[in-house]
Scaffold this motif. Structure first.
Motif, PDB file in Angstrom:
ATOM      1  N   TRP A   1       0.806  -1.206   0.000  1.00  0.00           N
ATOM      2  CA  TRP A   1       0.000   0.000   0.000  1.00  0.00           C
ATOM      3  C   TRP A   1       0.844   1.264   0.000  1.00  0.00           C
ATOM      4  O   TRP A   1       0.553   2.214  -0.733  1.00  0.00           O
ATOM      5  CB  TRP A   1      -0.939  -0.017   1.205  1.00  0.00           C
ATOM      6  N   ARG A   2       1.901   1.291   0.795  1.00  0.00           N
ATOM      7  CA  ARG A   2       2.694   2.518   0.879  1.00  0.00           C
ATOM      8  C   ARG A   2       3.342   2.842  -0.459  1.00  0.00           C
ATOM      9  O   ARG A   2       3.297   3.997  -0.912  1.00  0.00           O
ATOM     10  CB  ARG A   2       3.774   2.368   1.965  1.00  0.00           C
ATOM     11  N   ASP A   3       3.941   1.838  -1.113  1.00  0.00           N
ATOM     12  CA  ASP A   3       4.547   2.073  -2.421  1.00  0.00           C
ATOM     13  C   ASP A   3       3.503   2.523  -3.435  1.00  0.00           C
ATOM     14  O   ASP A   3       3.731   3.438  -4.229  1.00  0.00           O
ATOM     15  CB  ASP A   3       5.230   0.797  -2.922  1.00  0.00           C
TER      16      ASP A   3
ATOM     17  N   ARG B   1       0.597   3.987  -2.891  1.00  0.00           N
ATOM     18  CA  ARG B   1       0.107   5.324  -2.558  1.00  0.00           C
ATOM     19  C   ARG B   1       1.082   6.396  -3.028  1.00  0.00           C
ATOM     20  O   ARG B   1       0.681   7.409  -3.623  1.00  0.00           O
ATOM     21  CB  ARG B   1      -0.097   5.423  -1.043  1.00  0.00           C
ATOM     22  N   GLU B   2       2.362   6.169  -2.799  1.00  0.00           N
ATOM     23  CA  GLU B   2       3.347   7.163  -3.205  1.00  0.00           C
ATOM     24  C   GLU B   2       3.503   7.207  -4.717  1.00  0.00           C
ATOM     25  O   GLU B   2       3.672   8.277  -5.312  1.00  0.00           O
ATOM     26  CB  GLU B   2       4.701   6.853  -2.547  1.00  0.00           C
TER      27      GLU B   2
END
Length: 374
Positions: free
Chosen positions: A265-267, A269-270
């Protein structure tokens, strides 16, 4: 009861939009060009070009597949280390070492505020000697005949650029919800054959993950040097090429290439955060597209939960369209297609977040701040 009529009309109209999108994706599925499975040897000199930045942990499979391309008797491989701050340079030099046709170069820094990829691709193009240039990202693994097949398609169609869209390897809930929307969006909304020749910016699409372009056409439109200020350099490049009289667009790469863009998710999202704000041309354009998506793919399913037959029909149309595009592009159909309204809602939220980051100048990518984009 008349007070509910506008709501019913809105739901019915959204259902019609969803059904029209599904019908168009079905037609596009038959029109989508596919590289040949058994290409002849390429007689031209081909340059295989890979920009890398901080990819030490994932570049290995992609680079090995690039070095192992078949049916290319005259080819070079150039890897550009784009100012990596990890061990990427050492990894790519070790992998390229045994191959006489491969070399690694250290790139120069882009201007402040730039994401850097277009600048890296411009440097690669300036070093390349081929009449066909093939740009491949560090997260794309190619079949052994992928480049030869793509060059064969480029030449047989007379196009100046083909962008084989890789099969998207989506693992984990966030990726499975969002990643399939990439191929769903252009199969649903873009008239593929018309778009190849149309100079209209709205009828342009390309994917920088895997890009095959005629060298003369690339240099004739200014190349990547003309789009170094763009976050979506692939879209900017195809538009520049069309303005110069060229033709090209997306083709099916699902059988010859695989890409895993993000690990979680973090990758994700960015990654989407850096570019979604510019995907629709303006803030007004983004708002209009998001409103249309919600109208067609969120409103009918919500109405279906309250017993609306029109809403149920809209939900079925949306799921059918998602399933058609998944099957055509090698994606996962079930049960993922059932969550299509959630996928669209998440895309809208990511777009809003991207615009907020753009306005606040807080966007970054691979350690580089993206500023000066107002």
């Amino acid at each position: 009861m008349n007070r509910f009529r506008p709501v019913r009309t809105m739901v019915a109209a959204g259902t019609v939009l969803a059904a029209a999108g599904t019908a168009h994706s079905a037609w596009n599925s038959t029109a989508l060009r596919t590289p040949p499975p058994d290409p002849p040897p390429v007689t031209e000199y081909v340059s295989l070009l890979m920009p890398v930045r901080n990819e030490a942990g994932r570049v290995g499979p992609a680079l090995r597949s690039l070095l192992a391309q078949e049916h290319l008797p005259r080819a070079e491989v150039i890897v550009l280390d784009d100012q990596s701050t990890d061990d990427t340079g050492d990894v790519v030099r070790r992998l390229c070492g045994p191959y006489r046709h491969a070399r690694v170069v250290r790139g120069t820094a882009p201007k402040p505020g730039s994401p850097g990829k277009a600048h890296a691709c411009h440097q690669l193009a300036s070093l390349a000697r081929g009449s066909v240039l093939v740009f491949v990202d560090a997260d794309v693994v190619l079949a052994s005949h992928a480049v030869a097949s793509s060059v064969a398609l480029l030449r047989s169609t007379g196009l100046d650029l083909v962008s084989p869209f890789p099969r998207q390897a989506a693992e984990g809930p966030a990726n499975r919800l969002v990643q399939p929307l990439l191929q769903w969006s252009w199969l649903t909304a873009l008239p593929l054959r018309r778009a190849e020749a149309s100079p209209r910016p709205a009828l342009s699409a390309a994917n920088g993950q895997f890009l095959v372009v005629d060298a003369t056409a690339l240099y004739g439109c200014g190349g990547f040097a003309a789009v170094t200020d763009e976050v979506l350099e692939d879209m900017a490049l195809i538009r520049a090429l069309k303005r110069a009289g060229g033709q090209g667009g997306i083709v099916d790469g699902s059988r010859i290439a695989r890409c895993r863009m993000y690990d979680g998710w973090r990758d994700l999202r960015e990654g989407y955060g850096k570019s979604l704000w510019t995907a629709f041309g303006s803030g007004g354009g983004a708002a209009a597209v998001c409103a249309l998506l919600v109208w067609a793919y969120v409103v009918p399913p919500l109405a279906a939960l309250r017993g609306s037959r029109w809403g149920a029909a809209g939900y079925v149309a949306a799921v059918t369209g998602r399933t058609l595009t998944a099957r055509r592009t090698g994606g996962r159909c079930w049960p993922d297609a059932l969550a299509h309204p959630v996928s669209v809602g998440l895309l809208v939220a990511l777009t809003a977040r991207s615009w907020l980051g753009h306005r606040r100048s807080t966007l970054t990518w691979k350690g580089r701040p993206l500023r000066g984009w107002h």
